[in-house]
Enzyme design. Sequence first.
Site, PDB file in Angstrom:
ATOM      1  CE1 TYR A   1      -3.641  -2.471   0.426  1.00  0.00           C
ATOM      2  CE2 TYR A   1      -4.674  -0.489   1.297  1.00  0.00           C
ATOM      3  CZ  TYR A   1      -4.772  -1.766   0.800  1.00  0.00           C
ATOM      4  OH  TYR A   1      -6.013  -2.340   0.681  1.00  0.00           O
TER       5      TYR A   1
ATOM      6  CG  ASP B   1     -13.745  -6.886   2.594  1.00  0.00           C
ATOM      7  OD1 ASP B   1     -13.485  -6.219   3.615  1.00  0.00           O
ATOM      8  OD2 ASP B   1     -14.169  -6.371   1.541  1.00  0.00           O
TER       9      ASP B   1
ATOM     10  CG  ASP C   1      -8.141  -4.565   1.665  1.00  0.00           C
ATOM     11  OD1 ASP C   1      -9.048  -4.067   2.348  1.00  0.00           O
ATOM     12  OD2 ASP C   1      -8.117  -4.515   0.408  1.00  0.00           O
TER      13      ASP C   1
ATOM     14  CG  ASP D   1      -2.539 -20.094  -1.964  1.00  0.00           C
ATOM     15  OD1 ASP D   1      -1.939 -20.097  -0.865  1.00  0.00           O
ATOM     16  OD2 ASP D   1      -2.134 -20.744  -2.953  1.00  0.00           O
TER      17      ASP D   1
ATOM     18  CE  LYS E   1       1.387 -17.607  -3.291  1.00  0.00           C
ATOM     19  NZ  LYS E   1       0.431 -18.721  -3.366  1.00  0.00           N
TER      20      LYS E   1
HETATM   21  C1  IPM Z   1     -10.330  -1.098   4.240  1.00  0.00           C
HETATM   22  C2  IPM Z   1     -10.640  -0.439   2.934  1.00  0.00           C
HETATM   23  C3  IPM Z   1      -9.493   0.509   2.596  1.00  0.00           C
HETATM   24  C4  IPM Z   1      -8.240  -0.322   2.436  1.00  0.00           C
HETATM   25  C5  IPM Z   1      -9.717   1.416   1.384  1.00  0.00           C
HETATM   26  C6  IPM Z   1     -11.005   2.216   1.508  1.00  0.00           C
HETATM   27  C7  IPM Z   1      -8.558   2.315   1.135  1.00  0.00           C
HETATM   28  O1  IPM Z   1     -10.858  -1.394   1.950  1.00  0.00           O
HETATM   29  O2  IPM Z   1     -10.190  -0.371   5.259  1.00  0.00           O
HETATM   30  O3  IPM Z   1     -10.254  -2.329   4.274  1.00  0.00           O
HETATM   31  O4  IPM Z   1      -7.986  -0.885   1.359  1.00  0.00           O
HETATM   32  O5  IPM Z   1      -7.487  -0.427   3.386  1.00  0.00           O
HETATM   33 MG    MG Z   2     -10.916  -3.391   2.673  1.00  0.00          MG
END
Ligand code: IPM
Ligand code: MG
Length: 357
Positions: A140, A252, A248, A224, A191
């Site tokens: 990032y 999710d 990230d 993975d 990885k």
């Molecule tokens: C998160 C979001 C952010 C990230 C974005 C909005 C920059 O997806 O906080 O997970 O990728 O870190």
């Molecule tokens: Mg995110």
Amino acid sequence: MSKRILVLPGDGIGPEITAEAVKVLDALVGEGLDVELDEGLIGGAAYDAAETPLPSATLDMAREADAILLGAVGGPKWEPLDISVRPEKGLLGLRAELGLFSNLRPAILYPQLADASSLRAEIVAGLDIMIVRELTGGIYFGQPRGIRTLENGERQGFNTLVYAEHEIERIVRSACDIAMKRGKRLCSVDKANVLECTELWREVAERVVKNEYPEIELSHMYVDNAAMQLVKWPKQFDVMVTTNMFGDILSDAAAMLTGSIGMLPSASLNEKGQGMYEPIHGSAPDIAGKGVANPLATILSVAMMLRYSLGESAMAERIEKAVEQVLDQGLRTPDIMSEGMTEVNCEGMGDAVVAAL
Ligand code: IPM
Ligand code: MG
């Protein structure tokens, strides 16, 4: 001395959900919580007002604050902008400027919502995992980065995955401190079979645990496989620690195991214990302004704030209990609605939590 909290509502549903979380904070202020709230601009809202997603006034207030409560940033309106001034840059800038390297993302399944998961109840019932994501390094932020034109005229995009040993050490320590308060099992995700940077990650994780946290049972998993295992048998995990980008993605996936991303809070901490608290979900532009967003993730972020930055764990627990109580009462926002339950809007949910408190 009062603790200072900076509220950054941001974009999309951000203002609606933070308003409900602020109601909860206000209710606790009435009962002796000593905090003062400021409000600032971030993301697209800041860009519209000041042509930057992170105005210096916001950054100054953030530096002075004991804790920050953030709604969400981003939306289609700002997608045409150059990446350097997009709303997301405001969030990334705050993380970097305040050194918020340790991102705690719990995935907890409330028994009341077991049916909302896309997985079978037996696979997710009782789920309680904590993903610790490195937040201020890795791909990032790595340099060099950009889009360049090659000699043949073709364009090439490039980013750099970098981690120095101290960055790996501190995030692993942060994850270990949390694991020590839980099941003492830590899974480090990398990885290492392909990327040298994460080969180092694995080596450093091994060293930190061996030398400083001998009680912790450490395992390693390729990313993975970790993605697959999260869907296959998520209850095998206690605490996971991983890089910025892997975290990230995996967070999710883990969030969705619990049925709704609208339920999950997060904390981002720096070395001083200062923290930024935000729901895991985004700005949900499709439902913004309709008053139907689920404020519980933001309200639960306030609980994390009380616990990790304000030293008020008893109040944190009260909020968490109040949330469980409204779920027991059968109140549901549309994202977690199921048969036989009572649908409420964003405000209705916030009011119910305050009443339960
Ligand atoms: C998160 C979001 C952010 C990230 C974005 C909005 C920059 O997806 O906080 O997970 O990728 O870190
Ligand atoms: Mg995110």
